[in-house]
Scaffold this motif. Structure first.
Motif, PDB file in Angstrom:
ATOM      1  N   UNK A 108      49.990  60.333 -53.859  1.00 46.45           N
ATOM      2  CA  UNK A 108      50.736  60.606 -55.089  1.00 46.45           C
ATOM      3  C   UNK A 108      49.852  60.650 -56.335  1.00 46.45           C
ATOM      4  N   UNK A 109      48.580  60.384 -56.179  1.00 41.16           N
ATOM      5  CA  UNK A 109      47.668  60.342 -57.332  1.00 41.16           C
ATOM      6  C   UNK A 109      48.126  59.290 -58.343  1.00 41.16           C
ATOM      7  N   UNK A 110      48.616  58.170 -57.842  1.00 39.14           N
ATOM      8  CA  UNK A 110      49.030  57.048 -58.684  1.00 39.14           C
ATOM      9  C   UNK A 110      47.927  55.999 -58.661  1.00 39.14           C
ATOM     10  N   UNK A 111      47.437  55.673 -59.798  1.00 35.54           N
ATOM     11  CA  UNK A 111      46.425  54.628 -59.923  1.00 35.54           C
ATOM     12  C   UNK A 111      47.150  53.311 -60.197  1.00 35.54           C
ATOM     13  N   UNK A 112      47.335  52.529 -59.156  1.00 42.68           N
ATOM     14  CA  UNK A 112      48.132  51.309 -59.243  1.00 42.68           C
ATOM     15  C   UNK A 112      47.368  50.262 -60.032  1.00 42.68           C
ATOM     16  N   UNK A 113      48.051  49.682 -60.979  1.00 36.65           N
ATOM     17  CA  UNK A 113      47.461  48.642 -61.829  1.00 36.65           C
ATOM     18  C   UNK A 113      47.523  47.274 -61.161  1.00 36.65           C
ATOM     19  N   UNK A 114      48.631  47.016 -60.509  1.00 36.80           N
ATOM     20  CA  UNK A 114      48.837  45.668 -59.979  1.00 36.80           C
ATOM     21  C   UNK A 114      49.761  45.731 -58.770  1.00 36.80           C
ATOM     22  N   UNK A 115      49.440  44.959 -57.744  1.00 38.99           N
ATOM     23  CA  UNK A 115      50.286  44.815 -56.561  1.00 38.99           C
ATOM     24  C   UNK A 115      50.617  43.338 -56.402  1.00 38.99           C
ATOM     25  N   UNK A 116      51.894  43.019 -56.318  1.00 40.23           N
ATOM     26  CA  UNK A 116      52.340  41.649 -56.085  1.00 40.23           C
ATOM     27  C   UNK A 116      53.103  41.604 -54.767  1.00 40.23           C
ATOM     28  N   UNK A 117      52.876  40.556 -54.024  1.00 40.79           N
ATOM     29  CA  UNK A 117      53.475  40.434 -52.697  1.00 40.79           C
ATOM     30  C   UNK A 117      54.292  39.150 -52.647  1.00 40.79           C
ATOM     31  N   UNK A 118      55.481  39.272 -52.106  1.00 36.01           N
ATOM     32  CA  UNK A 118      56.387  38.129 -51.998  1.00 36.01           C
ATOM     33  C   UNK A 118      57.081  38.158 -50.640  1.00 36.01           C
ATOM     34  N   UNK A 119      57.801  37.109 -50.343  1.00 40.24           N
ATOM     35  CA  UNK A 119      58.483  37.002 -49.051  1.00 40.24           C
ATOM     36  C   UNK A 119      59.705  37.920 -49.029  1.00 40.24           C
ATOM     37  N   UNK A 120      60.210  38.260 -47.838  1.00 38.70           N
ATOM     38  CA  UNK A 120      61.390  39.131 -47.754  1.00 38.70           C
ATOM     39  C   UNK A 120      62.610  38.526 -48.434  1.00 38.70           C
ATOM     40  N   UNK A 121      63.408  39.415 -49.042  1.00 37.85           N
ATOM     41  CA  UNK A 121      64.679  39.061 -49.685  1.00 37.85           C
ATOM     42  C   UNK A 121      64.511  38.064 -50.839  1.00 37.85           C
ATOM     43  N   UNK A 122      63.383  38.119 -51.506  1.00 38.77           N
ATOM     44  CA  UNK A 122      63.177  37.224 -52.644  1.00 38.77           C
ATOM     45  C   UNK A 122      63.137  37.962 -53.977  1.00 38.77           C
ATOM     46  N   UNK A 123      62.971  39.265 -53.967  1.00 34.38           N
ATOM     47  CA  UNK A 123      62.995  40.017 -55.219  1.00 34.38           C
ATOM     48  C   UNK A 123      64.419  40.115 -55.737  1.00 34.38           C
ATOM     49  N   UNK A 124      64.619  40.166 -57.036  1.00 34.12           N
ATOM     50  CA  UNK A 124      65.982  40.261 -57.578  1.00 34.12           C
ATOM     51  C   UNK A 124      66.655  41.546 -57.131  1.00 34.12           C
ATOM     52  N   UNK A 125      67.942  41.434 -56.850  1.00 33.85           N
ATOM     53  CA  UNK A 125      68.687  42.553 -56.312  1.00 33.85           C
ATOM     54  C   UNK A 125      69.980  42.766 -57.081  1.00 33.85           C
ATOM     55  N   UNK A 126      70.454  43.989 -56.991  1.00 29.08           N
ATOM     56  CA  UNK A 126      71.744  44.360 -57.561  1.00 29.08           C
ATOM     57  C   UNK A 126      72.676  44.769 -56.429  1.00 29.08           C
ATOM     58  N   UNK A 127      73.949  44.704 -56.707  1.00 27.92           N
ATOM     59  CA  UNK A 127      74.958  45.046 -55.706  1.00 27.92           C
ATOM     60  C   UNK A 127      75.403  46.472 -55.930  1.00 27.92           C
ATOM     61  N   UNK A 128      75.332  47.281 -54.895  1.00 25.96           N
ATOM     62  CA  UNK A 128      75.829  48.648 -54.918  1.00 25.96           C
ATOM     63  C   UNK A 128      76.630  48.879 -53.649  1.00 25.96           C
ATOM     64  N   UNK A 129      77.908  49.136 -53.815  1.00 24.21           N
ATOM     65  CA  UNK A 129      78.813  49.342 -52.690  1.00 24.21           C
ATOM     66  C   UNK A 129      78.798  48.164 -51.728  1.00 24.21           C
ATOM     67  N   UNK A 130      78.708  46.973 -52.289  1.00 21.50           N
ATOM     68  CA  UNK A 130      78.721  45.786 -51.452  1.00 21.50           C
ATOM     69  C   UNK A 130      77.382  45.455 -50.838  1.00 21.50           C
ATOM     70  N   UNK A 131      76.382  46.281 -51.013  1.00 20.67           N
ATOM     71  CA  UNK A 131      75.054  46.034 -50.470  1.00 20.67           C
ATOM     72  C   UNK A 131      74.100  45.659 -51.590  1.00 20.67           C
ATOM     73  N   UNK A 132      73.169  44.806 -51.252  1.00 27.99           N
ATOM     74  CA  UNK A 132      72.182  44.408 -52.247  1.00 27.99           C
ATOM     75  C   UNK A 132      70.974  45.327 -52.157  1.00 27.99           C
ATOM     76  N   UNK A 133      70.541  45.820 -53.297  1.00 25.46           N
ATOM     77  CA  UNK A 133      69.358  46.651 -53.391  1.00 25.46           C
ATOM     78  C   UNK A 133      68.423  46.037 -54.415  1.00 25.46           C
ATOM     79  N   UNK A 134      67.137  46.254 -54.224  1.00 29.96           N
ATOM     80  CA  UNK A 134      66.165  45.740 -55.181  1.00 29.96           C
ATOM     81  C   UNK A 134      66.427  46.376 -56.537  1.00 29.96           C
TER      82      UNK A 134
END
Length: 1557
Positions: A842-868
């Motif tokens: 994609x020719x994206x020069x990434x500034x920062x990568x952060x890694x966390x455990x599964x299902x720990x990023x904040x999520x929103x509810x859409x149609x009853x499902x949680x999405x990041x």
């Protein structure tokens, strides 16, 4: 006829046909991108090998029956075209131009030489040959685009004025700055519905008869009473509950009756609905009951926090809440666990206990409807997490239902029209025949909000459908969803991508689990006519899987007509913007409708369209269409890395006006330029509940074109996309779009404007989170989920990637077990691969990568499902709240605007080139130096005597004893504010004589001996000082040893003893007792033994005894030789924050000069007493404690620092009681005093000069806080004065009696780093440094600002080293023989007065003349004041720019609440910029690193190389709480600093250090 026969034969004819001229044969050559024939030969050889391999794979697919013979030849021809071969065997030798153009383009784009211009597949006769495809990419002439007009006549539309050729290396196209009037893409016009909407159950009843859903409900209850309205199934597919139309109507009427009769609510009042997602029937009953009762429903979904529920109830003023018994019990349990009580002022009803409505009689009519304007308020979370309620009126709902009903019935009507062939008679434009069969809908979306409620509930009421609801968990059971479809024979499936992908991929993996799920019920999908997919972007690849590998194998013969993605606005009530339909009328949209190409001949306008776009062009917001019919099998996608497939939703809603607008400038964009989708429709919501400003900005947005503002208002959807052939293509949400500045060599024209309209510039590339996430999930192993966004830091957008991975799990395996340690090597490799893949693809020069455990990023509810939630992730990242365990940066190539000083490359801002540059810039400015007010004669105000005739303070003391023997000289105030027995001048002299006798006779001390004085703040200390002075003994006052810091204090004492050959230690009773204690005595003895230092004897001067007479009678008088300037009278010992010693030699003349400056500058008199409290061992504290009372003939009161710490009011009560006019204090003691409320009852109006000593830059907020805190005590603001107190001169400058508030300057930090002093402009943003002045120079003092290297006076508007010429300067560093130290005390300037000798302070600052009103009349007076910036030794340089650590550390400590105040230190070590931070937490420190790095980068434009975290108590501090920067540096370099986490920042993607920027 073969399309190739229509093409001109020669290249010249081809160029003329397409509007291209002056094209050389070289430009048309396929090999034009190669540098020489050798590279070409290698390329051809590699291609031949790859070609043979691909042909073999293709033939194997034909033999195995995976593709047809026609497909084989077509793909073979494509392959041959890619490698420049002529396929003679293919029966379809005329290759489809769109695919060949793509493949040729891919061949050329490897060298990044092509122009991203639009070559549409306009007509079968206008396809590009392979040679011409190359020419099209290389040429610099416009291409004419042919299209079919509405009447079928061919028109010509030239792109010459709209799309100029881009000469940049990337070849990206952008709109020209000279647009024609018709170049902008005008909004799409609505399509008129040809037929009216009729009741599906009775073809003679038009739906326009009904004004709202409440009346339709009553109609359904009367006309189809026994048909099922809603059914709910459990996770196993078993029926939980069902309700028919008559029961639904009666239960809803009952709810309405209870509300009308018992609630006391008025029409239009709000009623909250709280139901679980599986309580579908209860929710529908309550919702319809509100409609019937004339109140506004407020569905509340997915609220787990009490504050969220309370917010909605209070904001909507809902005093009634409807729910079920089970739900209320669950809420009560949750609230009790959270320690919360039920919201007040709200009545809770259980609708499941209401029963059904019973009319008074069978013939009685139901109550008349009194429907308000609003139907319901739907609350959802904004991208940033805030709740916003969207109001939906009954009129809007009916418009929505009418449009959706027309769309859903358009397919059947289209088929009937096609089959009838005009033979059926019409009645008012409507086909005469039986009513359409009612439809069954199966949905697993949340029925309480958005599209789940719109189509699953409201549409059911409107059309009389039967809705079957199943929970999400049912989709996880292989075959269950297909079994439910087969049982209920639905005509409409309502779902989303996650759910449908789950069932479709389950079928691909285990087809028999679906087919053999039930022996009684065979799988049959033939009834499905619509598969509605709620989404924001169309997944074209999954559409093929869904249609060809799930729907068709399971019995649906028209599977490609069934799949229908719906573009909905979940944040705005679930409105449908676009979806496929068979309504027709696209000619009235007002846009160009190109004639289908050869590949599209079998496709109609209602089919799902997709485009193959150039990825690089798309990154610059330009839509370059490579093909309008890319290969269905994904063949092209796998072989072309620079392309992306985008699917269309369809035409806009028939009654909608849709525009593509630049989101930044709110102007219409040209065609095929990406912009924000703005829509206007009667189906739109009216706005947000109670948010007028947000409603005006979002729901009533106005856009511009060349003629000005359009006379219509739009809803800003936040969706980014474009329109092609009237269909809507969406790339993602505005907040899901990343932008990144192009690399320097790619940047050319930054902005484009025409007639005052500014278009998106070419300095950024744009990327979409969905595309990046897809790449990450496909290429990076062990990634559970991910997200990406950009952060605006340092005036540029920096891409950040978040990864969820099982490798990052740190949760203990057992409840009380230790935390797991993540594998940092695996995480490092994962982050590096992520950066590399996104850069390559994609020719994206990434500034920062952060890694966390599964299902720990904040999520929103859409149609009853949680999405990041992308915006939530960004918000929590900015606050350091993400639970990240690993972070990796790639600064090189990403952060592109780090400033550098080109004039300081050879040695920083003090280098020759940089100094000459500043000199040339400021050549016309004046030099910086102050005037001098000499006071050679000092008069005593009481006696009229001349104080300046005395040679020492000892002589003045003897004079006071003679002139005023019985007056009070010294008095101590105890902890209860009571006076101890005072001491007259005569008694004071006798006590000094007693101590002097003891020192001479008992201790055997002689003139010139060095003694250490370790006393508490008391009269005993004053006696000992004057006893040493009158004997010619050199006194070295030291603070008492601190039992908590013996590791510092004891070695320091031993070094003083050893270096200065100390003969004795003088103490009083308190310090004598402490030093003889076990703790200090053993430590001192052991340390002295190790250091091989002999500790001199200790003498308690309180045991000196009595003597007859005073000093003069006992002949303890000054010898003339003792007043020699080279002779030391006493030594002031200072300790830096790192506990490094500075010993300053003070002579008798210096003491008198210091006292003279204090008296004359502060206008001190004998009538006002002196008060001494803290820091009596040196500096201004020593003068006020031991000298000033004697010099001016005033009484001196002493307050112990220990008593002040226990009761700060003691100091201020004494100021008021004794009417002290001039006194001193330190910042630390005033900060401590402000921790308790100020007492009332005492007045400080007599205190005219409260001097606050600063050894550097004054605190800018201290003055305001002090004035506010002591306002009730009568302390005038002009009495709070800072002084610049240096170790070599206790008062270099002072604000005393300036009678003005502090002079405050706001400087531009960017210029300050280069050595310039420039007042900041209002738009300087974070690059502002606020300074307060340190006052004017006192009497007999001269200050100059000098270049520290050239020793030339600095010009105005630059800063330099502060040099001081004064007799009050210290003589030298005691015991030092370093020539550099000697030169520091006797410096002279190269271009100033050679007779002036300066003392170099080592501090940086500047002089500035300001004009202020002074005096009662407010006369304007020019005042020259000094501004201190900081010590030269504390600064460091990066890229030739000068930085002050205190400013960076202040930024760090403000960045996050987990960082302690004063808990950071930044320094340079080994070419790296290292930051040590003291934090209050130990978990997820990786999430703090971006916060700190961004804060420093944003305000100071530097990137630290390493951040180390230490726990509380492990951060070295001085006794005053200052960071010990030198000790931190030493321990970090030696590895002794106890850090529990270190994070490198400036590293390349391969993990190597980049070093300092």
């Amino acid at each position: 006829m073969d399309s190739s026969e229509l093409l001109p034969i020669d290249s010249e004819s081809q160029g003329q046909y397409y509007g291209m001229t002056n094209t050389s044969q070289h430009d048309m050559s396929v090999s034009s991108g190669y540098q020489d024939s050798h590279e070409l030969a290698e390329q051809i050889h590699d291609q031949n090998e790859e070609l043979q391999s691909r042909l073999a794979e293709l033939k194997l697919e034909l033999e195995e029956g995976e593709i047809t013979e026609k497909g084989y030849y077509k793909r073979r021809a494509l392959l041959m075209a890619v490698y420049g071969q002529n396929d003679q065997r293919s029966p379809t030798s005329s290759i489809q131009a769109s695919d060949e153009d793509i493949l040729k383009y891919n061949e050329l784009s490897q060298g990044d030489q092509s122009d991203f211009r639009f070559f549409p597949d306009a007509h079968p006769s206008a396809q590009l040959s392979p040679a011409l495809a190359v020419q099209g990419h290389e040429d610099h002439e416009p291409v004419e685009f042919s299209y079919m007009s509405e009447r079928g006549a061919r028109s010509s539309y030239s792109f010459s004025s709209s799309f100029p050729i881009d000469q940049s290396p990337n070849g990206a196209t952008q709109p020209s700055s000279t647009y024609e009037r018709n170049a902008l893409q005008l909004p799409l016009e609505p399509r008129e519905l040809a037929e009216a909407d009729f009741d599906p159950h009775n073809g003679n009843i038009p739906m326009t008869k009904f004004d709202n859903l409440a009346s339709i409900l009553r109609h359904r209850g009367r006309n189809i009473p026994k048909l099922n309205a809603f059914l709910t199934l459990d996770a196993k597919g078993k029926e939980l509950s069902a309700i028919t139309w008559d029961k639904l109507a009666l239960r809803a009427e009952k709810v309405a009756q209870v509300i009308r009769d018992k609630s006391g609510l008025y029409r239009g009042d709000r009623v909250a609905l709280l139901y679980q997602d599986h309580e579908v029937i209860d929710f529908v009953v309550a919702l319809l009951g509100c409609f019937l009762a004339g109140v506004v429903a407020v569905p509340i979904n997915a609220v787990t926090k009490f504050k969220d529920l309370n917010y909605i109830l209070n904001y909507t003023q809902s005093h009634l809440a409807l729910s079920t018994d089970a739900n209320l019990k669950a809420f009560h349990r949750d609230f009790t666990a959270q320690g919360q009580s039920w919201p007040r002022g709200v009545e809770w009803w259980k609708t499941n206990e209401f029963g059904s409505y019973h009319p008074p009689s069978k013939k009685s009519e139901p109550p008349a409807l009194q429907v308000p304007d609003l139907a319901y308020i739907e609350y959802s979370r904004a991208p940033t997490g805030e709740f916003r309620g969207v109001v939906m009126s009954h009129k809007t709902v009916m418009h929505q239902m009418s449009c959706l009903s027309s769309i859903l019935s358009s397919k059947d009507k289209h088929r009937r029209r096609s089959t009838s062939a005009g033979t059926a008679t019409r009645d008012g434009g409507r086909l005469i025949g039986p009513a359409a069969r009612y439809q069954t809908v199966i949905s697993y979306l949340d029925p309480r909000q958005s599209i789940g409620m719109t189509l699953g509930v409201l549409m059911t009421i409107y059309s009389g459908n039967t809705t079957v609801w199943i929970p999400h968990s049912a989709l996880a059971v292989p075959g269950l969803y297909a079994n439910i479809i087969s049982r209920f024979k639905p005509s409409i499936l309502l779902g989303d991508y996650p759910g449908l992908k789950q069932v479709a991929y389950n079928y691909q993996s285990f087809p028999l689990a679906t087919r053999n799920f039930s022996k009684k019920q065979p799988v049959d999908f033939s009834s499905i006519r619509w598969c509605l997919i709620d989404c924001l972007t169309a997944d074209t690849e999954f559409h093929e899987i869904l249609a060809d590998r799930w729907l068709r194998p399971l019995g649906n013969k028209v599977s490609r007509e069934v799949v229908a993605p719906m573009l909905t606005l979940s944040e705005h009530g679930g409105m449908v913007i676009s979806m496929r339909d068979w309504l027709g009328g696209q000619e009235s949209l007002g846009c160009r409708l190109p004639e289908p190409s050869a590949d599209e001949e079998g496709m109609g306008p209602s089919d799902l369209s997709e485009l193959l776009l150039d990825k690089k062009a798309l990154s610059t917001n330009n839509v370059r269409i490579l093909s309008t019919s890319p290969s269905r099998g994904g063949f092209l996608d796998k072989n072309i890395k620079n392309t992306i497939r985008v699917g269309a939703f369809g035409y806009p809603l028939p009654d909608a006006t849709l525009a593509i607008v630049d989101p930044e400038t709110c102007t219409l964009v040209p065609e095929l330029i990406v912009g924000e989708v703005w829509v206007d429709s009667p189906c739109l919501s009216g706005g947000f509940w109670g948010l007028g400003k947000e409603t005006e900005l979002i729901f009533h947005a106005r856009c511009w074109d060349h003629a000005g503002t359009l006379k219509m208002e739009f809803l800003r959807t936040g969706l980014l996309g474009f329109i092609y052939a009237g269909k809507v293509y969406i790339l993602g949400l505005y907040e899901d779009r990343l932008r990144q500045r192009k690399e320097y060599e790619e940047q050319q024209s930054p902005t484009l404007s025409y007639q005052g309209i500014t278009y998106a510039g070419r300095q950024y590339r744009y990327h979409y989170t969905a595309h990046l996430v897809q790449t990450i999930m496909q290429t990076i192993p062990r990634v559970f989920d991910s997200s990406a966004f950009d952060m605006f830091v340092n005036d540029e957008h920096l891409p950040v990637v978040l990864l969820e991975s099982p490798v990052a799990i740190t949760t203990p395996e057992t409840p009380n077990g230790p935390q797991l340690e993540p594998d940092n090597e695996v995480l490092e490799d994962m982050a590096i691969q992520c950066m590399k893949k996104l850069r390559e693809i994609h020719n994206v020069r990434v500034y920062c990568v952060l890694i966390t455990a599964p299902n720990t990023l904040p999520r929103t509810i859409r149609n009853g499902r949680s999405e990041i939630g992308t915006m939530l992730c960004r918000k929590e990242l900015e606050t350091g709240a993400l639970p990240c365990v690993y972070v990796k940066f790639c600064v090189d190539g990403t952060v592109m605007n780090i400033p550098r000083d080109p004039n300081a490359e050879d040695g920083g801002m003090w280098s020759v080139s940089s100094s000459h540059f500043r000199r040339d810039m400021l050549i016309h400015e004046d030099k910086q130096y102050s005037g001098i007010d000499e006071r050679t004669i000092v008069m005593d105000d009481r006696t009229g005597g001349i104080l300046s005739k005395f040679k020492s303070i000892v002589d003045i003391l003897q004079w006071r004893v003679v002139c005023q023997p019985e007056e009070l000289s010294y008095c101590t105030i105890d902890s209860k504010s009571r006076e101890n027995k005072g001491m007259t001048w005569k008694k004071f002299d006798a006590k000094v004589a007693s101590v002097a006798s003891m020192l001479m006779n008992k201790a055997g001390l002689r003139a010139g001996d060095n003694v250490v004085l370790i006393y508490t703040h008391s009269e005993d200390f004053v006696h000992a000082v004057h006893a040493c002075l009158c004997l010619g003994i050199v006194a070295i006052p030291l603070s008492p040893l601190d039992p908590n810091r013996l590791k510092e204090d004891v070695p320091a004492l031993l070094h003083v003893i050893e270096d200065f050959k100390v003969k004795a230690i003088l103490v009083n009773a308190e310090t004598d007792h402490a030093m003889k204690g076990k703790l200090i005595s053993q430590h001192l003895k052991q340390s002295a033994y190790v250091a091989r230092v002999t500790v001199p004897p200790t003498y308690n001067t309180m045991k000196s005894g009595r003597v007859s007479g005073g000093c003069k009678e006992l002949n303890f008088t000054m010898k003339p030789a003792w007043t020699n300037p080279d002779r030391a009278a006493l030594v002031w010992v200072y300790w830096t924050a790192d506990h490094r010693r500075i010993a300053v030699q003070i002579g008798h003349e210096t003491i008198l000069e210091m006292c003279k400056i204090q008296k004359e500058t502060c206008q001190m008199t004998s009538s006002k007493p002196v008060l001494g409290c803290v820091r009596s061992g040196s500096g201004i504290g020593f003068l006020h404690t031991c000298m000033m009372g004697i010099y001016v003939g005033a009484s001196t009161y002493l307050i112990s620092p220990v008593d002040f710490a226990a009761n700060p009011h003691l100091f201020f009560l004494s100021l008021a009681r004794y009417k002290v006019k001039d006194t001193y204090a330190t910042q630390q003691m005033l900060e401590h005093a402000m921790t308790i409320p100020a007492l009332r009852g005492y007045n400080l109006h007599e205190t005219r000069n409260l001097m606050i000593a600063f050894d550097g830059r004054p605190s800018t907020d201290l003055f305001g806080r002090l004035r506010l805190h002591f306002a009730s005590c009568g302390l005038d603001g002009t009495a709070i004065n800072s002084i610049y107190s240096h170790v070599l001169n206790p008062m270099v400058t002072t604000r005393s009696y300036m009678c003005i508030e502090p002079v405050e300057l706001k400087l531009d930090v960017r210029q300050l780093r280069r050595g310039f002093v420039v007042i900041a402009s209002p738009d300087s943003g974070p690059f502002i440094l606020t300074l307060q002045d340190s006052g004017m120079v006192p009497v007999s003092t001269h200050v100059a600002i000098v270049h520290p290297e050239t020793r030339r006076l600095c010009h105005m508007s630059e800063y330099g080293e502060i040099w001081v010429s004064s007799d009050a300067n210290g003589l030298r560093f005691y015991g030092s023989k370093d020539p550099f130290d000697a030169a520091r005390f006797n410096a002279n300037t190269m271009d100033g007065d050679p007779s002036l000798k300066y003392m170099r302070t080592g501090d940086l600052g500047f002089l500035k003349t300001v004009t202020r009103p002074v005096g009662p009349g407010g006369a304007m007076v020019e005042i020259q004041v000094l501004f201190v910036l900081g010590a030269i030794g504390d600064t460091f340089e990066i890229a030739g720019l000068n930085h002050f650590p205190m400013d960076i550390e202040a930024t760090v400590e403000r960045s996050h609440r987990s960082i302690y105040a004063g808990g950071s230190a930044i320094f340079q070590a080994g070419g790296l910029v290292v930051l040590v931070v003291e934090v209050s937490r130990k978990q997820f420190l990786a999430s703090l690193v971006p916060v700190i790095v961004n804060a420093i980068l944003n305000e100071h434009q530097i990137v630290v190389d390493l951040i180390a975290f230490v726990a509380q108590g492990q951060f070295p501090r001085s006794r005053l709480g200052e960071p010990q920067r030198g000790k931190i540096l030493a321990t970090w370099v030696t590895g002794k600093l106890k850090t529990f986490a270190q994070f490198p920042v400036s590293r390349a993607p391969d993990g190597s250090f980049l070093g300092a920027i």
